[in-house]
Motif scaffolding. Structure first.
Motif, mmCIF file in Angstrom:
data_model
loop_
_atom_site.group_PDB
_atom_site.id
_atom_site.type_symbol
_atom_site.label_atom_id
_atom_site.label_comp_id
_atom_site.label_asym_id
_atom_site.label_seq_id
_atom_site.Cartn_x
_atom_site.Cartn_y
_atom_site.Cartn_z
ATOM 1 N N ASP A 80 0.814 -1.214 0.000
ATOM 2 C CA ASP A 80 0.000 0.000 0.000
ATOM 3 C C ASP A 80 0.848 1.266 0.000
ATOM 4 N N THR A 81 2.052 1.178 0.567
ATOM 5 C CA THR A 81 2.858 2.395 0.757
ATOM 6 C C THR A 81 4.211 2.380 0.055
ATOM 7 N N GLY A 82 4.768 1.211 -0.191
ATOM 8 C CA GLY A 82 6.116 1.129 -0.743
ATOM 9 C C GLY A 82 7.190 1.026 0.324
ATOM 10 N N TYR A 83 6.813 1.190 1.597
ATOM 11 C CA TYR A 83 7.796 1.012 2.672
ATOM 12 C C TYR A 83 8.162 -0.466 2.799
ATOM 13 N N PHE A 84 9.326 -0.720 3.387
ATOM 14 C CA PHE A 84 9.757 -2.093 3.589
ATOM 15 C C PHE A 84 8.850 -2.812 4.580
ATOM 16 N N ALA A 85 8.824 -4.122 4.460
ATOM 17 C CA ALA A 85 8.208 -4.948 5.492
ATOM 18 C C ALA A 85 9.271 -5.191 6.553
ATOM 19 N N ILE A 86 9.004 -4.800 7.786
ATOM 20 C CA ILE A 86 10.015 -5.015 8.821
ATOM 21 C C ILE A 86 10.085 -6.481 9.211
ATOM 22 N N ASN A 87 9.090 -7.260 8.826
ATOM 23 C CA ASN A 87 9.107 -8.700 8.995
ATOM 24 C C ASN A 87 9.297 -9.321 7.612
ATOM 25 N N PRO A 88 10.490 -9.841 7.300
ATOM 26 C CA PRO A 88 10.757 -10.355 5.954
ATOM 27 C C PRO A 88 9.832 -11.477 5.501
ATOM 28 N N SER A 89 9.190 -12.159 6.444
ATOM 29 C CA SER A 89 8.251 -13.213 6.059
ATOM 30 C C SER A 89 7.090 -12.658 5.235
ATOM 31 N N ALA A 90 6.865 -11.356 5.335
ATOM 32 C CA ALA A 90 5.805 -10.721 4.546
ATOM 33 C C ALA A 90 6.047 -10.883 3.053
ATOM 34 N N TYR A 91 7.332 -10.963 2.672
ATOM 35 C CA TYR A 91 7.653 -11.081 1.250
ATOM 36 C C TYR A 91 7.278 -12.448 0.684
ATOM 37 N N GLU A 92 6.959 -13.403 1.579
ATOM 38 C CA GLU A 92 6.534 -14.729 1.139
ATOM 39 C C GLU A 92 5.022 -14.813 0.969
ATOM 40 N N GLU A 93 4.328 -13.745 1.368
ATOM 41 C CA GLU A 93 2.873 -13.725 1.189
ATOM 42 C C GLU A 93 2.524 -13.673 -0.302
#
Length: 453
Positions: A361-374
């Motif tokens: 939604d924002t372009g900011y990083f996910a501070i929890n890298p597991s989010a990138y596996e969603e």
């Protein structure tokens, strides 16, 4: 950094005063400990939920995304209700916090930009995040190490990272093709950028540009392994002098000066909107932006946009980037039940599902890298691989004192010194002379802060 920062001299003077007064005690030198608010005095909603205030500085689409996360949290459980309250810019919000910090009237959570970290640690307004992490046996290893590093000191995490960003170099792939450059192989070093800018320049288009903003200078120094101030970047003790005018900083100024003198550099000032508009309208082929701005640029540019790591000096190996953006701070003096509500909300924000939504939604990083596996992130990255480049740059960063970032209470004033130095450079001042003047100005501010702390 994803939004406009207005570092007026008035605010810089005020922030300097705050930094000097942050740990001020009574005439006898005794510390003032906040009086803890009782649980009986907390606000309750009609449903009986504990209500807490969350002060933030997100506006526009960022505020819309944040409000959505808050609403989801409030609906996810029956014990707590978070009220998100916009307080203006980061500077304005921090000024307001000073009037209530450490009292029962303080918000449970305050969003503070990264250069306010040193001030917040010394303010006496906050409870270190490490306290709640230890009490709850929270697994901190699930979060991005290169983001946590900035907000940690002596092994203790002081605030919870939230909207985190780094710089990235964006470029016009169509212009690269027309100039005979490989759009899939963007320049990596200072000299490669200089050479590409010369080929990309036309009567209407400059080759390269960088916002006149201290954050980008800091990054170009850090990626060489250079420090901003002494005392191990202010992390081994209070910094006493700037060192950004050493060989790393001088390389940055020579890099910019070379292109400026050659007419391949575009100076579009200090406004994020102006430099982004220049890129989208074809007035510049390459420029540095925040990773949080990448998606908006891709959505609005009438050409194919490429994303690349920020350049580094030819004499060194790339070290990586320093995290920017802001983090969330827990207030001291509020009721324990309010702190528990705030902690539960912060934990909710770090979950992979929430971070995946925030990232997209924002372009900011996910501070929890597991989010990138969603799945929603994987799909978005397939459609927009530029977003993945920014994450890869962060995750490939070498943890070090340089990439951990500097801690000084007068950072906003120092950044203004860099802005002045860059403006002088573009007007023809000798690069070393301009940079040394910025260091001297920073040293004066540090000296005053240290003497009156």
């Amino acid at each position: 950094m994803g939004k406009k920062f207005k570092f007026t001299w008035l605010f810089m003077i005020l922030l300097g005063i705050l930094a000097l007064a942050a740990c001020t005690n009574s005439d006898e030198g005794s510390s003032t400990e906040p009086v803890q608010k009782s649980d009986e005095d907390v606000e309750k909603s009609e449903e009986g939920k504990t209500v807490i205030s969350f002060w933030h500085a997100m506006s526009g689409s960022g505020q819309t995304a944040l409000d959505s996360l808050v609403a989801d949290f409030n609906a996810s459980q029956d014990d707590y209700e978070v009220k998100a309250e916009f307080q203006g810019s980061y500077e304005e919000s921090l000024t307001k916090l000073r009037s209530v910090g450490g009292t029962a009237d303080a918000p449970a959570i305050t969003q503070v930009f990264e250069v306010g970290t040193k001030y917040m640690i010394e303010s006496g307004f906050i409870e270190p995040m490490q306290k709640f992490i230890d009490e709850d046996n929270y697994d901190l290893s699930q979060l991005e190490e290169n983001i946590l590093n900035y907000y940690s000191l002596d092994g203790e995490l002081y605030s919870m990272p939230f909207n985190s960003s780094t710089p990235v170099m964006l470029y016009n792939k169509d212009a690269f093709k027309e100039a005979g450059l490989d759009p899939e192989n963007p320049p990596k070093t200072f000299q490669e950028v200089i050479d590409a800018a010369a080929k990309l320049k036309t009567d209407e288009m400059k080759g390269f540009s960088m916002l006149t903003y201290g954050w980008f200078f800091e990054q170009l120094v850090a990626t060489q392994g250079g420090l901003y101030v002494n005392e191990e970047n202010g992390r081994a003790g209070d910094a006493t002098e700037a060192v950004f005018n050493g060989e790393e900083g001088q390389r940055v100024f020579e890099f910019l000066n070379t292109m400026n003198k050659a007419g391949t550099f575009g100076n579009f000032g200090t406004n994020w909107d102006d430099i982004r508009a220049a890129f989208q309208s074809g007035k510049v082929a390459m420029y540095m932006d925040s990773s949080a701005g990448v998606r908006g640029i891709i959505d609005n540019a009438p050409f194919e946009v490429g994303a690349a790591y920020i350049p580094y000096a030819d004499e060194v190996d790339r070290k990586g980037v320093v995290i920017g953006g802001a983090s969330l701070w827990m207030s001291k003096g509020i009721a324990e039940i309010e702190q528990k509500a705030a902690w539960e909300f912060m934990k909710y924000l770090t979950t992979p599902e929430v971070q995946a939504k925030w990232h997209l939604d924002t372009g900011y990083f996910a501070i929890n890298p597991s989010a990138y596996e969603e799945d929603i992130v994987k799909k978005a990255w397939e459609e927009m691989p530029q977003l993945k480049v920014t994450v890869e740059q962060l995750q490939s960063t070498e943890p070090s004192i340089a990439t951990q970032g500097a801690l000084i209470s007068v950072f906003p004033e120092s950044r203004q010194q860099i802005v002045t130095a860059l403006e002088n450079l573009y007007q023809g001042m000798d690069p070393k002379e301009a940079l040394d003047a910025a260091a001297e100005g920073t040293n004066r501010a540090i000296d005053i802060a240290n003497k009156t702390k």
